[in-house]
Design a protein around this motif. Structure first.
Motif, mmCIF file in Angstrom:
data_model
loop_
_atom_site.group_PDB
_atom_site.id
_atom_site.type_symbol
_atom_site.label_atom_id
_atom_site.label_comp_id
_atom_site.label_asym_id
_atom_site.label_seq_id
_atom_site.Cartn_x
_atom_site.Cartn_y
_atom_site.Cartn_z
ATOM 1 N N UNK A 52 0.472 -1.002 0.073
ATOM 2 C CA UNK A 52 -0.145 -0.506 -0.200
ATOM 3 C C UNK A 52 1.188 1.701 0.400
ATOM 4 N N UNK A 53 0.207 2.759 -0.761
ATOM 5 C CA UNK A 53 1.025 3.939 -0.757
ATOM 6 C C UNK A 53 1.789 2.935 -1.349
ATOM 7 N N UNK A 54 2.881 2.758 -1.093
ATOM 8 C CA UNK A 54 4.293 2.513 -2.691
ATOM 9 C C UNK A 54 3.647 2.125 -3.718
ATOM 10 N N UNK A 55 2.030 1.979 -4.227
ATOM 11 C CA UNK A 55 1.731 1.394 -5.349
ATOM 12 C C UNK A 55 1.407 2.559 -6.222
ATOM 13 N N UNK A 56 0.917 3.516 -5.425
ATOM 14 C CA UNK A 56 0.512 4.774 -5.749
ATOM 15 C C UNK A 56 1.530 5.479 -6.298
ATOM 16 N N UNK A 57 2.867 4.961 -6.315
ATOM 17 C CA UNK A 57 3.395 5.915 -7.414
ATOM 18 C C UNK A 57 4.735 4.606 -8.095
ATOM 19 N N UNK A 58 3.414 3.198 -8.219
ATOM 20 C CA UNK A 58 4.093 2.005 -9.428
ATOM 21 C C UNK A 58 4.536 1.279 -8.684
ATOM 22 N N UNK A 59 4.850 1.359 -7.848
ATOM 23 C CA UNK A 59 5.170 0.383 -7.020
ATOM 24 C C UNK A 59 4.164 -1.115 -6.760
ATOM 25 N N UNK A 60 4.894 -2.289 -6.390
ATOM 26 C CA UNK A 60 3.895 -3.022 -6.867
ATOM 27 C C UNK A 60 3.047 -3.260 -5.239
ATOM 28 N N UNK A 61 2.081 -4.152 -5.839
ATOM 29 C CA UNK A 61 1.498 -4.403 -3.892
ATOM 30 C C UNK A 61 0.828 -5.715 -4.885
ATOM 31 N N UNK A 62 -0.035 -6.499 -3.714
ATOM 32 C CA UNK A 62 -0.637 -7.278 -3.785
ATOM 33 C C UNK A 62 -2.184 -7.790 -2.102
ATOM 34 N N UNK A 63 -2.704 -7.777 -3.671
ATOM 35 C CA UNK A 63 -4.413 -7.413 -2.660
ATOM 36 C C UNK A 63 -4.917 -8.594 -2.709
ATOM 37 N N UNK A 64 -5.364 -9.155 -1.202
ATOM 38 C CA UNK A 64 -7.077 -10.853 -1.816
ATOM 39 C C UNK A 64 -7.891 -9.871 -1.351
ATOM 40 N N UNK A 65 -9.327 -10.393 -1.965
ATOM 41 C CA UNK A 65 -10.670 -10.493 -1.950
ATOM 42 C C UNK A 65 -11.231 -10.787 -0.888
ATOM 43 N N UNK A 66 -11.639 -9.955 0.797
ATOM 44 C CA UNK A 66 -12.006 -11.159 1.062
ATOM 45 C C UNK A 66 -13.470 -11.245 1.872
ATOM 46 N N UNK A 67 -13.634 -11.783 2.646
ATOM 47 C CA UNK A 67 -15.113 -12.686 2.461
ATOM 48 C C UNK A 67 -16.344 -11.818 3.218
ATOM 49 N N UNK A 68 -16.129 -10.428 3.833
ATOM 50 C CA UNK A 68 -17.178 -10.175 3.444
ATOM 51 C C UNK A 68 -16.929 -8.552 2.722
ATOM 52 N N UNK A 69 -18.375 -7.693 2.808
ATOM 53 C CA UNK A 69 -18.451 -6.751 1.328
ATOM 54 C C UNK A 69 -19.301 -6.183 1.363
ATOM 55 N N UNK A 70 -19.895 -5.475 0.573
ATOM 56 C CA UNK A 70 -20.893 -4.548 -0.006
ATOM 57 C C UNK A 70 -22.246 -5.476 -0.573
ATOM 58 N N UNK A 71 -23.861 -5.323 -0.589
ATOM 59 C CA UNK A 71 -24.478 -5.425 -1.318
ATOM 60 C C UNK A 71 -25.149 -4.051 -1.196
ATOM 61 N N UNK A 72 -25.402 -3.622 -2.709
ATOM 62 C CA UNK A 72 -26.443 -3.142 -3.535
ATOM 63 C C UNK A 72 -27.572 -3.228 -3.758
ATOM 64 N N UNK A 73 -28.830 -2.947 -3.513
ATOM 65 C CA UNK A 73 -29.719 -3.469 -4.411
ATOM 66 C C UNK A 73 -30.740 -1.873 -4.730
ATOM 67 N N UNK A 74 -31.589 -2.034 -6.129
ATOM 68 C CA UNK A 74 -31.715 -0.963 -6.764
ATOM 69 C C UNK A 74 -33.293 -1.107 -7.475
ATOM 70 N N UNK A 75 -34.222 -0.212 -7.368
ATOM 71 C CA UNK A 75 -35.477 -0.571 -7.905
ATOM 72 C C UNK A 75 -35.724 0.541 -8.494
ATOM 73 N N UNK A 76 -36.999 0.760 -8.907
ATOM 74 C CA UNK A 76 -37.283 2.449 -9.388
ATOM 75 C C UNK A 76 -38.483 2.586 -8.739
ATOM 76 N N UNK A 77 -38.135 4.365 -8.169
ATOM 77 C CA UNK A 77 -39.405 5.255 -7.578
ATOM 78 C C UNK A 77 -39.915 6.006 -7.621
ATOM 79 N N UNK A 78 -40.613 6.740 -6.948
ATOM 80 C CA UNK A 78 -40.908 8.234 -7.454
ATOM 81 C C UNK A 78 -40.160 8.595 -7.612
ATOM 82 N N UNK A 79 -39.399 9.704 -6.400
ATOM 83 C CA UNK A 79 -38.327 10.157 -6.160
ATOM 84 C C UNK A 79 -36.799 9.428 -5.883
ATOM 85 N N UNK A 80 -35.773 10.701 -5.787
ATOM 86 C CA UNK A 80 -34.063 9.905 -5.851
ATOM 87 C C UNK A 80 -33.763 9.229 -4.275
ATOM 88 N N UNK A 81 -33.877 7.968 -3.765
ATOM 89 C CA UNK A 81 -34.170 7.901 -2.279
ATOM 90 C C UNK A 81 -32.252 7.051 -1.867
#
Ligand code: MEV
Length: 325
Positions: A15-44
């Motif tokens: 981390x941080x060094x990768x912003x300057x082009x040095x290598x980084x190694x990362x793994x996806x983890x078991x926890x995350x984010x779920x997004x649901x969208x549905x049409x509505x009469x206004x933006x909420x």
């Protein structure tokens, strides 16, 4: 309704060094984010009025990436990640939002994970004032173990390239995947300090430090070398060497002034039960990560030291659409 899930990420090295082009190694983890969208009469969002300025990542995906100006949407976000904690929650929100919107607009199309990684990166770049590597968004989108570097790293499988105009000039990265041995008898345990820390501020702090003290460039180079050694050890399943490399990486991050007393406290607490430990992500608070064969013991040590633990495998599945069963 369209639903999608995107995992958080844990940076093992670079981390941080990768912003300057040095290598980084990362793994996806078991926890995350779920997004649901549905049409509505206004933006909420979460049942309240959607104010674009309060949700810059989501607004960027809706307006700039998809150019969506159709029926208002009701957006619901369920996050299993600590926020502003180094686990890539904003990248996971961008990816889950992008995947849900793609499914809403084009339900028959296959999910474009590289497209997601790119759109998430552009959202991160806006939030981090032009200094953002594609690490968080690519890891959340692609899943598994991801290597990000200025040049393609030998022995990894190239997936795509990304470029960004930063305050220090144009940067480009090669994003690739690597395979971790399946029979790895180890887990990562993340420990949240309880202190949130915005990535943009930490990245800007490192940029100021490098400008005022150019000798700190040697820490960046050392992180690059440690990352290459850690990656080789991980691919070979040499857990002891991976742990040593993680701890060595942490010493260099400390020298870049991105650790904190709370992180040091949790890292010291897990020492007797782990193969190696370090801060992960932007630092200044947020999370530390330990590699261990005894995840329960490490989670207990984190809790006793006042942190919040989260146990994960190394390399969960990437962003995905949740189809009705
Ligand atoms: C944040 O998770 C990782 C950093 O290297 C920033 C970035 O890569 O954009 C600190």
């Amino acid at each position: 309704m369209a639903r999608a899930f995107a995992p958080g990420k844990c940076i093992l090295f670079g981390e941080h060094a990768v912003v300057y082009g040095y290598p980084a190694v990362a793994v996806a983890i078991d926890a995350g984010v779920e997004v649901s969208i549905s049409e509505s009469s206004e933006w909420t969002i979460e049942g309240t009025e959607f104010e674009p300025s309060r949700h810059p990542h989501i607004t960027h995906i809706i307006r700039d990436v998809f150019g969506y100006n159709g029926t208002p949407l009701d957006i619901d976000i369920k996050s299993g990640l600590f926020s502003a904690a180094g686990l890539g929650s904003s990248a996971a929100i961008s990816n889950a939002m992008g995947a849900a919107l793609q499914f809403h607009l084009k339900p028959d199309e296959v999910l474009d994970r590289i497209g997601l990684a790119r759109m998430g990166h552009s959202a991160e770049a806006i939030a981090q004032k032009g200094r953002a590597s594609p690490t968080d968004t690519a890891t959340s989108a692609l899943g598994g173990c991801v290597v990000v570097s200025g040049d393609l790293v030998d022995g990894t499988e190239h997936v795509f390239d990304a470029t960004l105009e930063t305050p220090e000039g144009e940067r480009s990265w090669s994003i690739s995947k690597t395979t971790i041995p399946e029979d790895l008898d180890a887990w990562i345990v993340l420990g949240f300090t309880g202190v949130g820390s915005p990535t943009g501020r930490m990245v800007a702090g490192v940029a100021n430090l490098l400008e005022s003290d150019p000798s700190k460039e040697s820490d960046m180079e050392a992180i690059g070398n440690i990352t290459n050694a850690g990656l080789a050890a991980l691919s070979a399943g040499n857990l002891e060497a991976v742990g040593i490399a993680m701890s060595a990486c942490h010493e260099r991050l400390k020298s870049l002034q991105v650790s904190s007393p709370e992180l040091e406290h949790l890292i010291a607490a897990v020492g007797p039960h782990s193969l190696g430990a370090k801060m992960t992500g932007a630092g200044g608070g947020g999370c530390m990560v330990a590699l261990t064969r005894d995840p329960r013991r490490v989670a207990e040590a984190i809790e006793i030291a006042g942190g919040k633990p989260l146990i994960s495998r190394l390399g969960a599945e990437g962003a995905r659409i949740i189809r009705k069963t």
